[in-house]
Design a protein around this motif. Structure first.
Motif, short mmCIF file in Angstrom:
data_model
loop_
_atom_site.label_atom_id
_atom_site.label_comp_id
_atom_site.label_asym_id
_atom_site.label_seq_id
_atom_site.Cartn_x
_atom_site.Cartn_y
_atom_site.Cartn_z
N GLN A 69 5.61 -66.76 -28.21
CA GLN A 69 6.56 -66.21 -27.23
C GLN A 69 6.06 -64.87 -26.73
O GLN A 69 5.71 -64.00 -27.54
N GLU B 133 10.04 -64.06 -21.98
CA GLU B 133 9.86 -65.48 -21.74
C GLU B 133 10.36 -66.30 -22.92
O GLU B 133 10.62 -65.77 -24.00
N GLY B 134 10.50 -67.61 -22.70
CA GLY B 134 10.90 -68.48 -23.79
C GLY B 134 9.71 -68.88 -24.64
O GLY B 134 8.56 -68.78 -24.21
N PRO B 135 9.97 -69.36 -25.87
CA PRO B 135 8.88 -69.83 -26.73
C PRO B 135 8.15 -71.01 -26.10
O PRO B 135 8.77 -71.86 -25.46
N TYR C 140 5.25 -71.95 -32.32
CA TYR C 140 5.48 -71.53 -30.95
C TYR C 140 4.92 -70.12 -30.76
O TYR C 140 4.86 -69.34 -31.71
N LEU D 37 6.19 -67.96 -33.78
CA LEU D 37 7.34 -68.50 -34.47
C LEU D 37 7.00 -69.85 -35.09
O LEU D 37 6.38 -70.69 -34.43
N LEU E 69 4.60 -62.99 -30.04
CA LEU E 69 5.44 -63.32 -31.18
C LEU E 69 5.18 -64.77 -31.54
O LEU E 69 5.34 -65.66 -30.71
#
Lengths: 112, 113
Positions: free
Chosen positions: A37, A41-43, A35, A88, A86
């Motif tokens: 991000q 905000e959301g992933p 993911y 993930l 970011l």
């Protein structure tokens, strides 16, 4: 408890350089997701890898799932400032939809 | 198609107050999840639901309750907020499949003073 270790934790490079981010575990996962991000905000799902040894490409991003399905890598070619974010990794275990195990993430900054 | 939406986006609570976070999805997904994200800790699962009327505990369920009365909604409740619950909360949903590809909402930033 299953753990996913991501490295490096932070990475700052110049535009145009290549980089690799790693996601490692001692546990086997039925699938692994990556993911991205952005702040506030959301992933957002980038890719899912399922088969050991699988390689998937998304433009300049190459994702690989380890043969034993315990690790994965994300390689970015010719990084651009828009790749900043970011990253993930998250693993799913078989047997039920009991959520994903997330790594702590890699903070990537691409400087123009 | 809004995907996954969360209400509210920001909230400040005093210790001991209660509140409910609402998550809604319009993708007809069976599974829904609540995560919290803290610096240096990554995303941790609080509670999840595999269908309407069902809920289960995740990794960090203490201090939270959830309800899934309708398939499209998943509520997260804090009965007596504590400063340790200051965090960003994310809701996610997905469908039964081997791949567990989750779709996330934009998050709720909660501060407990």
């Amino acid at each position: 408890t299953q753990l996913l270790e991501q490295s490096p934790q932070f990475l700052s490079i110049q535009e145009g350089e290549n980089l690799t981010v790693y996601c490692n575990s001692s546990s086997v996962f039925s699938s692994l997701q990556w993911y991205r991000q952005e702040p506030g905000e959301g992933p957002v799902l980038l890719v899912t890898v399922v088969t050991g040894g699988e390689v998937k490409k998304l433009k300049r991003l190459t994702f690989q799932f380890g043969d034993a399905r315990k690790d994965s890598s994300l390689h970015i070619t010719a990084a651009q400032p828009g790749d900043t974010g970011l990253y993930l990794c998250a693993g799913a275990s078989g047997g039920g939809a009991d959520g994903l195990t997330f790594g702590k993430g890699t903070h990537l900054i691409i400087q123009p | 198609n809004a995907g996954v939406t969360q209400t509210p986006k920001f909230r400040v609570l005093k210790t001991g107050q209660s509140m409910t976070l609402l998550c809604a999805q319009d993708m007809n997904h069976e599974y829904m999840y609540w995560y919290r994200q803290d610096p240096g800790m990554g995303l941790r699962l609080i509670h999840y639901s595999v269908g309407e009327g069902t809920t289960a505990k995740g990794e960090v369920p203490d201090g939270y309750n959830v309800s899934r009365l309708k398939k499209q909604n998943f509520l997260l409740g804090l009965e007596s907020a504590a400063p340790s619950q200051t965090s960003v909360y994310f809701c996610a949903s997905d469908t039964p499949s081997p791949n567990y590809e989750q779709y996330f909402g934009p998050g709720t930033r909660l501060t407990v003073t």
